[in-house]
Every structure is written in C-alpha cells, then in structure tokens.
Design an enzyme around this catalytic site. Structure first.
Site, PDB file in Angstrom:
ATOM      1  N   ASN A 209       0.851  -1.197   0.000  1.00 53.37           N
ATOM      2  CA  ASN A 209       0.000   0.000   0.000  1.00 53.37           C
ATOM      3  C   ASN A 209       0.888   1.249   0.000  1.00 53.37           C
ATOM      4  OD1 ASN A 209       0.491   0.889   2.846  1.00 53.37           O
ATOM      5  ND2 ASN A 209      -0.392  -1.134   3.257  1.00 53.37           N
ATOM      6  N   ASP A 279      -5.371  -5.862   4.632  1.00 53.62           N
ATOM      7  CA  ASP A 279      -6.508  -6.639   5.128  1.00 53.62           C
ATOM      8  C   ASP A 279      -6.481  -8.072   4.599  1.00 53.62           C
ATOM      9  OD1 ASP A 279      -7.582  -4.659   6.710  1.00 53.62           O
ATOM     10  OD2 ASP A 279      -8.633  -3.730   5.028  1.00 53.62           O
ATOM     11  N   LYS A 337     -15.149   1.995  13.863  1.00 54.91           N
ATOM     12  CA  LYS A 337     -13.878   1.325  14.204  1.00 54.91           C
ATOM     13  C   LYS A 337     -13.527   1.569  15.674  1.00 54.91           C
ATOM     14  CE  LYS A 337     -12.239   1.533   9.499  1.00 54.91           C
ATOM     15  NZ  LYS A 337     -11.403   2.167   8.487  1.00 54.91           N
ATOM     16  N   LYS A 341     -13.244  -1.766  17.825  1.00 55.60           N
ATOM     17  CA  LYS A 341     -11.889  -2.178  18.214  1.00 55.60           C
ATOM     18  C   LYS A 341     -11.582  -1.791  19.671  1.00 55.60           C
ATOM     19  CE  LYS A 341     -10.516  -1.957  13.382  1.00 55.60           C
ATOM     20  NZ  LYS A 341      -9.437  -2.203  12.436  1.00 55.60           N
TER      21      LYS A 341
HETATM   22  N1  CTP Z   1      -5.641  -2.447  11.593  1.00 54.05           N
HETATM   23  C1  CTP Z   1      -5.096  -3.575  12.186  1.00 54.05           C
HETATM   24  N2  CTP Z   1      -5.110  -4.784  11.539  1.00 54.05           N
HETATM   25  C2  CTP Z   1      -5.666  -4.891  10.325  1.00 54.05           C
HETATM   26  C3  CTP Z   1      -6.231  -3.752   9.697  1.00 54.05           C
HETATM   27  C4  CTP Z   1      -6.202  -2.547  10.357  1.00 54.05           C
HETATM   28  O1  CTP Z   1      -4.589  -3.470  13.306  1.00 54.05           O
HETATM   29  N3  CTP Z   1      -5.677  -6.055   9.721  1.00 54.05           N
HETATM   30  C5  CTP Z   1      -5.625  -1.168  12.317  1.00 54.05           C
HETATM   31  C6  CTP Z   1      -4.916  -0.052  11.586  1.00 54.05           C
HETATM   32  O2  CTP Z   1      -3.555   0.027  11.975  1.00 54.05           O
HETATM   33  C7  CTP Z   1      -5.698   1.178  12.044  1.00 54.05           C
HETATM   34  C8  CTP Z   1      -7.103   0.653  12.286  1.00 54.05           C
HETATM   35  O3  CTP Z   1      -6.960  -0.755  12.450  1.00 54.05           O
HETATM   36  O4  CTP Z   1      -5.229   1.705  13.267  1.00 54.05           O
HETATM   37  C9  CTP Z   1      -8.061   0.934  11.159  1.00 54.05           C
HETATM   38  O5  CTP Z   1      -7.489   0.491   9.942  1.00 54.05           O
HETATM   39  P1  CTP Z   1      -8.188   0.745   8.542  1.00 54.05           P
HETATM   40  O6  CTP Z   1      -7.361   0.132   7.481  1.00 54.05           O
HETATM   41  O7  CTP Z   1      -8.579   2.198   8.442  1.00 54.05           O
HETATM   42  O8  CTP Z   1      -9.561  -0.014   8.706  1.00 54.05           O
HETATM   43  P2  CTP Z   1      -9.964  -1.527   8.688  1.00 54.05           P
HETATM   44  O9  CTP Z   1     -10.329  -1.917  10.081  1.00 54.05           O
HETATM   45  O10 CTP Z   1      -8.940  -2.379   8.003  1.00 54.05           O
HETATM   46  O11 CTP Z   1     -11.316  -1.465   7.856  1.00 54.05           O
HETATM   47  P3  CTP Z   1     -11.501  -1.099   6.300  1.00 54.05           P
HETATM   48  O12 CTP Z   1     -10.214  -1.491   5.601  1.00 54.05           O
HETATM   49  O13 CTP Z   1     -12.662  -1.932   5.907  1.00 54.05           O
HETATM   50  O14 CTP Z   1     -11.777   0.378   6.244  1.00 54.05           O
END
Ligand code: CTP
Length: 399
Positions: A209, A279, A337, A341
């Site tokens: 990314n 993800d 979130k 979380k």
């Molecule tokens: N995060 C994490 N582990 C993952 C994905 C995200 O710990 N597998 C954490 C990121 O570091 C951030 C928060 O969760 O602090 C939100 O991450 P983000 O990518 O914005 O959201 P997601 O929860 O992955 O949801 P989406 O991608 O559907 O927006």
C-alpha cells in the site's frame, strides 16, 4: 513545578492580548515570578497597568523608557527569564523574529536572548495560512523555538478557522510541562506501529500500500520527546527511524506485525496503531517466481487478522489508539472502528484530501473520543499532528 521560575511574557498587538492577562495571573498564582513586556500596539488592547497589577512587577514597553527599573532593559529582561512566552504573537512579530529584526523592546529582547522561547501565534486564518507566515514559522521551529499551534474556532474578525489563541489554561499547561522536572511520559512504554505491511505473491512481487511511514515515525519521535520508551514496529517505510528508540523492529507482513505487537502488548502502557495493515494476503504465495502465461492471473486472497481488534479484546489498562484512513463517510466509519476495536480514541483522515494521506508531510485529521467528542484539526505537519496525538495520550495515561 513552576514555583519561583522566572517567566517573561511578551505581548504583541492582537485582540487575544486580553486572554494573556489570565495567563499571567495563573502563572503568578502557581508561584512563578512573572514579568511582562509589550509592544506599543499591544497597549492598544490591554493597559500595561493591568499586567502590573496582576504580576506585581513593572511592565516594559519602550526601548528607552524605564531606565529606573532595569539598566539596559532588553539585556536585563533576557537575563531574567528562564522561559520567554510570546502571546499572542502576531504575524508581524513572527516575521521580525524569523529575520532578526529588532525595532522595539520586545523584539530586541528576543534577539538578545538565548533563553527557551515559546510562541503562541494568534491571527486571522488567512494571515496564519499565508506562506509568508508559514515560512517564518518553519524558520523559527528549525531554530528550536516551540510553537503553540493556534486553535480552530471563531475569530475576532468575524470569520471562523485556525488562528485562535489557545485557552489560558492550555497555555499554562504547556508552560508547566516545560518546567516539569521529569518528562511527562517518563517510565511509560509506548508501542507504535508504522508503515505499510507487504504481502508476498512470490519471491519477487508483493501486494503493498501507499503508506510512507512518516506519520508513525513522527509519533514515535514525539512520544520519545515526552520521555516515553518507544518500541517501533514498522512495515515498509520511506523514512529513517528516529534515534533513541528502545527497539526498532522491522517486519514485512501483517502476520509478522501481529506477532511482534502481541509479543510486546503485555508490557506496554499504550499502543498507537498507525500502520497501514493489509486486510488480505495471498493464500498460497508461490515459492518460485511466477512466470507469465495465461492472459488472466487469479490470486486467491485470505483475510488477515485485525491486529487492533485483537488488542481491543486483550486490553487491560493499556491506552489504545487507532487510525482510520478513509475516502468517504469519514466520521461514521471512524466511529464504527473506535467502538468495534475498543479504542480510547481514533485519528481519522480523508486520505483523498489535498495535503492529507499518503506520501505527503502534512495531514488533515479529526480525533474522535469514546464519549462522542470530535476534535477537528486543519492542515498541519505530520510532526505537529503527532504532538497533538501524544498530548492526548499523556492526558489519558497520566490524569
Ligand atoms: N488495523 C489492524 N489490523 C488490520 C487492519 C487494520 O490493526 N488487519 C488497524 C490499523 O492500523 C488502524 C485501524 O486498524 O489503526 C483501522 O485500519 P483501517 O485500514 O482504516 O480499517 P480496517 O479496520 O482495516 O477497515 P476497512 O479497511 O474496511 O476500512
């Protein structure tokens, strides 16, 4: 902490000068010895007599005015101070200070001083955002001057935006922090994740990314400045790790990041997950380089664990901070979130906005708290945003 400290306040000609009366009063009540110098313009807003009554000391305005009090006033005032606070600081003052112009008592004192300088700018938003002002602030920051970011809100000129002088209690808190014998986060351990994870397709390619790692590295730096022991777990990044980390752990994939974060979780007081964690990962990465053959190549992806969500379920007393990088419905998604979380607060930003998101040195963010409070910041450097985040971690951890 500020008992018997000598604080020199410089007041320049802005409407917010009236707020500085309360600043002087609070500092004095906390035991500080406060002296005030004013520009002539500042005396249009508040009378020197007010400050004299509040501080119990003579107020200095004219370069050659009050010889009875101090022999060479600008030198004596500079010598007196343990800290010089300029509030409110006008754009004109910032320009003079940045370029070494000394045409009144206040600016001459600054030039004659090697004492720590804390500046609280306050002005109309357009003046503050003007590149001339921003360049002057950069020059001052590079010289080690501490700048107190103006607040966002209604301004005296009838508009609304960034430029308000922070409230007196906040200014005094920064002064207290300056004199704190121990940095506020000393003895605290903070784990920061940064950068982007990469998920292998084969030994040559990966899914990645756009994260540069800048935001997380600035957070790590800011936490160290406040005295914390910092463990930085970093995925792919374009920047060098700061000096002084307790540990710097480089990882590639989300699974590796999860392992490292979980290893340290029990021993830390706070986790700030600024990493862009993939993800999904490739279900069966190829052991050999994939050769091109068919027109269409299908990769099967499986979901990665959500590290932060897992921490939210394991959390005991740790402060948990997350990021929400969004492209639409920012506050709604970020709120979701935050709750799902089990975070203390979340930093949300629209990564598509100009001056925010990946690969740039600035960000435009909001901080959302569990009680629904939303703090919205205008565009600022990632270093400044990191400081804001760490200030809030300090409040959550230490009060
Ligand atoms: N995060 C994490 N582990 C993952 C994905 C995200 O710990 N597998 C954490 C990121 O570091 C951030 C928060 O969760 O602090 C939100 O991450 P983000 O990518 O914005 O959201 P997601 O929860 O992955 O949801 P989406 O991608 O559907 O927006």
């Amino acid at each position: 902490m500020i008992d018997k400290k000598n604080i020199l306040i410089g007041v320049t000609g802005g409407i917010a000068a009236y707020k500085v009366v309360e600043v002087a009063s609070r500092l004095k009540k906390s035991g500080a010895n406060v002296r005030v110098m004013m520009t002539l313009a500042a005396t249009e807003f508040v009378s020197p007599r007010t400050f004299e009554e509040i501080t119990g000391n003579a107020v200095f305005v004219e370069m050659f005015g009050d010889a009875a009090h101090f022999h060479v006033a600008h030198v004596a005032l500079a010598d007196f101070a343990d800290l010089i606070l300029i509030a409110p600081a006008t754009a004109n003052f910032l320009a003079k200070a940045a370029h070494g112009i000394a045409d009144d008592l206040l600016t001459t004192t600054i030039l004659a001083s090697d004492k720590p300088l804390l500046i609280a700018p306050s002005m109309n938003t357009k003046m503050f955002m003007n590149s001339a002002t921003q360049d002057n602030l950069k020059v001052l920051k590079a010289r080690g001057v501490k700048i107190l970011e103006p607040a966002v809100g209604e301004l005296a000129c009838g508009t609304s935006g960034k430029g308000r002088l922070p409230e007196p209690v906040e200014i005094c808190a920064v002064v207290e922090k300056f004199f704190a014998s121990e940095p506020i986060l000393s003895g605290k351990r903070i784990l920061v994740t940064a950068g982007g994870t990469i998920e292998a397709i084969d030994p040559v390619r990966y899914i990645g990314n756009r994260s540069s790692g800048r935001m997380g590295y600035e957070i790590a730096k800011s936490a160290m400045n406040s005295g914390a022991e910092v463990v930085l777990v970093s995925g792919k990044s374009e920047v060098e790790p700061p000096d002084g980390l307790k540990a710097f752990i480089k990882v590639e994939s989300a699974l590796q990041m999860r392992d490292e974060v979980l290893k340290h979780f029990e021993t830390v007081d706070c986790v700030i997950m600024s990493a862009a964690v993939a993800d999904y990962r490739v279900k069966n990465p190829s052991a050999q380089k994939i050769k091109k053959s068919d027109e269409i190549l299908t990769l099967e992806l499986v979901k990665n664990p959500d590290i932060l969500r897992e921490l939210g379920t394991l959390k005991k007393s740790q402060v948990l901070v997350g990021f929400a990088a969004e492209t639409q419905n920012i506050l709604e998604y970020a709120n979701k979130k935050l709750a799902e979380k089990n975070l203390d607060f979340i930093v949300a930003n629209d990564v598509t906005a100009e001056g925010a998101g990946f690969g740039v040195s600035t960000n435009i963010a909001s901080i959302i708290w569990r009680n629904g409070t939303v703090e919205s910041f205008s565009k600022m450097s990632k270093a400044d945003l990191a400081e804001k985040i760490i200030e809030r971690v300090e409040k959550t951890l230490c009060h």
